[in-house]
Design a protein around this motif. Structure first.
Motif, PDB file in Angstrom:
ATOM      1  N   THR A  31       2.458   7.274   7.727  1.00 51.66           N
ATOM      2  CA  THR A  31       2.966   6.274   8.682  1.00 51.66           C
ATOM      3  C   THR A  31       3.353   4.990   7.944  1.00 51.66           C
ATOM      4  O   THR A  31       4.425   4.428   8.184  1.00 51.66           O
ATOM      5  CB  THR A  31       1.881   5.957   9.744  1.00 51.66           C
ATOM      6  N   LYS A  62      -2.180   8.617   7.916  1.00 49.13           N
ATOM      7  CA  LYS A  62      -2.120   7.149   7.904  1.00 49.13           C
ATOM      8  C   LYS A  62      -1.139   6.657   6.820  1.00 49.13           C
ATOM      9  O   LYS A  62      -0.290   5.801   7.084  1.00 49.13           O
ATOM     10  CB  LYS A  62      -3.519   6.591   7.618  1.00 49.13           C
ATOM     11  N   LYS A  94      -6.137   9.461   3.481  1.00 46.31           N
ATOM     12  CA  LYS A  94      -5.875   9.764   4.890  1.00 46.31           C
ATOM     13  C   LYS A  94      -4.382  10.011   4.993  1.00 46.31           C
ATOM     14  O   LYS A  94      -3.595   9.065   5.150  1.00 46.31           O
ATOM     15  CB  LYS A  94      -6.297   8.581   5.779  1.00 46.31           C
ATOM     16  N   GLN A 135      -1.333   0.705   0.506  1.00 47.04           N
ATOM     17  CA  GLN A 135      -2.731   0.538   0.934  1.00 47.04           C
ATOM     18  C   GLN A 135      -3.561  -0.069  -0.204  1.00 47.04           C
ATOM     19  O   GLN A 135      -4.422  -0.926   0.049  1.00 47.04           O
ATOM     20  CB  GLN A 135      -3.309   1.905   1.353  1.00 47.04           C
TER      21      GLN A 135
END
Lengths: 252, 250
Positions: A100, A97, A94, A77
């Motif tokens: 995943t 998130k 998060k 990210q």
């Protein structure tokens, strides 16, 4: 090229750096803690391998893997933010998130490696079996393995960067994008490899010094240090992928 | 002012005779290795001991001279880069002055690592003392402290390797042997400049990683092994420029 001062100072420039850094360090502690728990729970006296994995051991392994994938997702990210020139230096946490994203990256890398490993096995088998090359078969196998390892590391690095663009598993097989990333940047890529290697070596040296000074208590310092290394690596990858700003563009 | 990684790889081209100088430097690295091997290659074919000893001494002196030159050369480059000389790669015609710089560097380096050597000797003496005492409580006690000292020695060595580029920079400024142990000057270079020093350490290790990788690729081509001395020499020059850039940031 790389702005190394920014590599060290950028993560700390985030307005919520302290909070995000503490959460990141905690997330990185969990894989270690659960791995230790798993080691304690594993019944070494049990001969059958499958019998060693009691539900508690399995739960500890799954949790360790879960948090390792969260850290991995966070790493991607940060790179993605850097590619998209996001103002948010460190993304907000998060957990689901990032899990995943980390899981997708893990699946992608496994799918990438398996076919390549089969090719290596085939090459080694050919080297060993064919009568006219079997006398030098072991040497050829070692050469093939070394070349394979080098190519695999380079490929994994570049495909990881390709994945960071859109978090799509198929990006691990998007060789056109990999070519575009490398286009005109081969020297920069070589520098990138050198720098991530150097970050790893220096962090190990510092960790070793800290361990020698304070012993087992060093774990309290080493986990945040490992998270900081993750931030440095992500920043280096981000800088590698971001466009080079020319002197004309910055008005010099 | 920041350290420029890219410049370190390309700065050699700014010297008017860079190609020739690097070619000679690499060739000397190869020659030094070859000269060291000559006595071992001759050994099976010689029966005269005095002749062999003379050959061994000649080869050793020659190899040592070349080694000193190769050690001193990067430090002269750092010195020239710091003081802004146009022809910053020293000319190989001044071979003896380069050898002298190498001798000074070696002596300075020896002074720098003297505390580590001293500590190593203490550890060695502790273990020798413990073994001479046989199996006794005092012996076990000394062995225990010996191991503690070994860990301390490893820590000290790591610390010294982290400080080595800093003191090399301090030495290269004036090529004075005692600058290697001039910690006050080292501190002056480091104070307020620690981020640049961290970057320097990172870049020096990165140069090591890149050139190891390149050397590994050359080894895989088998014939490329011949080029490794030139690669090592070039790597030394890249590191030299990085250290010079760091000193100039202050």
């Amino acid at each position: 090229m790389f702005e190394l001062r920014k590599v060290f100072t950028n993560p700390a420039g985030d307005k919520d750096f302290g909070k995000k850094f503490i959460i990141g360090s905690l997330v990185m502690i969990f894989p270690v803690v659960f791995s230790i728990i798993q080691e304690f729970l594993t019944k070494e006296h049990t001969k059958a391998i499958l019998m060693q994995y009691t539900p508690a051991v399995l739960a500890a392994s799954v949790l360790a893997g879960f948090f390792a994938l969260v850290s991995m997702g966070y790493y991607f990210q940060i790179i993605n933010n850097r590619i998209n020139s996001s103002e948010e230096t460190l993304p907000a946490w998060k957990i689901w998130k990032y899990f995943t994203i980390g899981l997708k990256a893990f699946i992608g890398i496994v799918l990438l490696i398996i076919p390549l490993s089969l090719i290596l096995v085939a090459v080694v088998a050919v080297c060993m079996v064919l009568p006219f090359i079997s006398p030098i078969g072991p040497i050829l196998s070692i050469f093939a393995a070394v070349i394979y390892l080098i190519l695999l590391i380079l490929l994994a690095l570049i495909m990881n960067l390709s994945f960071a663009y859109d978090f799509n598993i198929l990006s691990y097989f998007n060789f056109c994008r990999a070519g575009e990333i490398l286009k005109g940047k081969v020297f920069k890529f070589l520098m990138y490899i050198g720098l991530i290697g150097a970050v790893s070596i220096l962090i190990q040296m510092f960790s070793f010094l800290v361990f020698l000074c304070v012993g087992i208590i060093s774990l309290i310092i080493l986990i945040p240090l490992a998270f900081y290394a993750l931030l440095l690596n992500a920043e280096l990858a981000g800088q590698f992928l971001s466009k080079d700003v020319t002197k004309e563009e910055i008005g010099e | 002012m920041d350290i420029n990684f890219e410049q370190a790889f390309s700065f050699v081209k700014e010297d008017p005779k860079w190609g020739k100088k690097i070619a000679i430097g690499g060739a000397l690295s190869a020659v030094a290795l070859f000269v060291l091997c000559i006595p071992f290659m001759i050994l099976p074919f010689t029966s005269s001991v005095p002749l062999y000893v003379a050959l061994l001494a000649t080869c050793s002196v020659l190899a040592a001279a070349i080694m000193f030159a190769l050690i001193g050369y990067p430090f002269l480059v750092i010195n020239n880069r710091i003081h802004g000389s146009e022809e910053f790669l020293p000319c190989w015609k001044d071979f003896f002055s380069i050898v002298f710089a190498g001798v000074k560097t070696t002596v300075g380096h020896f002074l720098f690592i003297l505390p580590v050597l001293f500590f190593s000797v203490i550890v060695l003496l502790m273990f020798l003392g413990a073994f001479s005492l046989g199996t006794s409580v005092i012996s076990a006690f000394i062995v225990f402290f010996g191991f503690v000292f070994i860990f301390a020695l490893i820590g000290l060595t790591t610390l010294y390797s982290l400080l080595y580029p800093l003191m090399s920079g301090a030495f290269s400024e004036d090529m004075n042997v005692f600058s290697y142990v001039n910690y006050k000057r080292g501190w002056e270079l480091l104070a307020g400049n620690w981020l640049n020093y961290l970057i320097l350490l990172l870049l020096l290790v990165a140069v090591g990683v890149i050139f190891h990788f390149a050397a590994m690729l050359l080894v895989l081509t088998i014939a490329g092994v011949i080029l490794i001395p030139w690669l090592c020499f070039y790597a030394c020059l890249v590191c030299a420029d990085l250290v010079a850039q760091f000193v100039k940031t202050k």
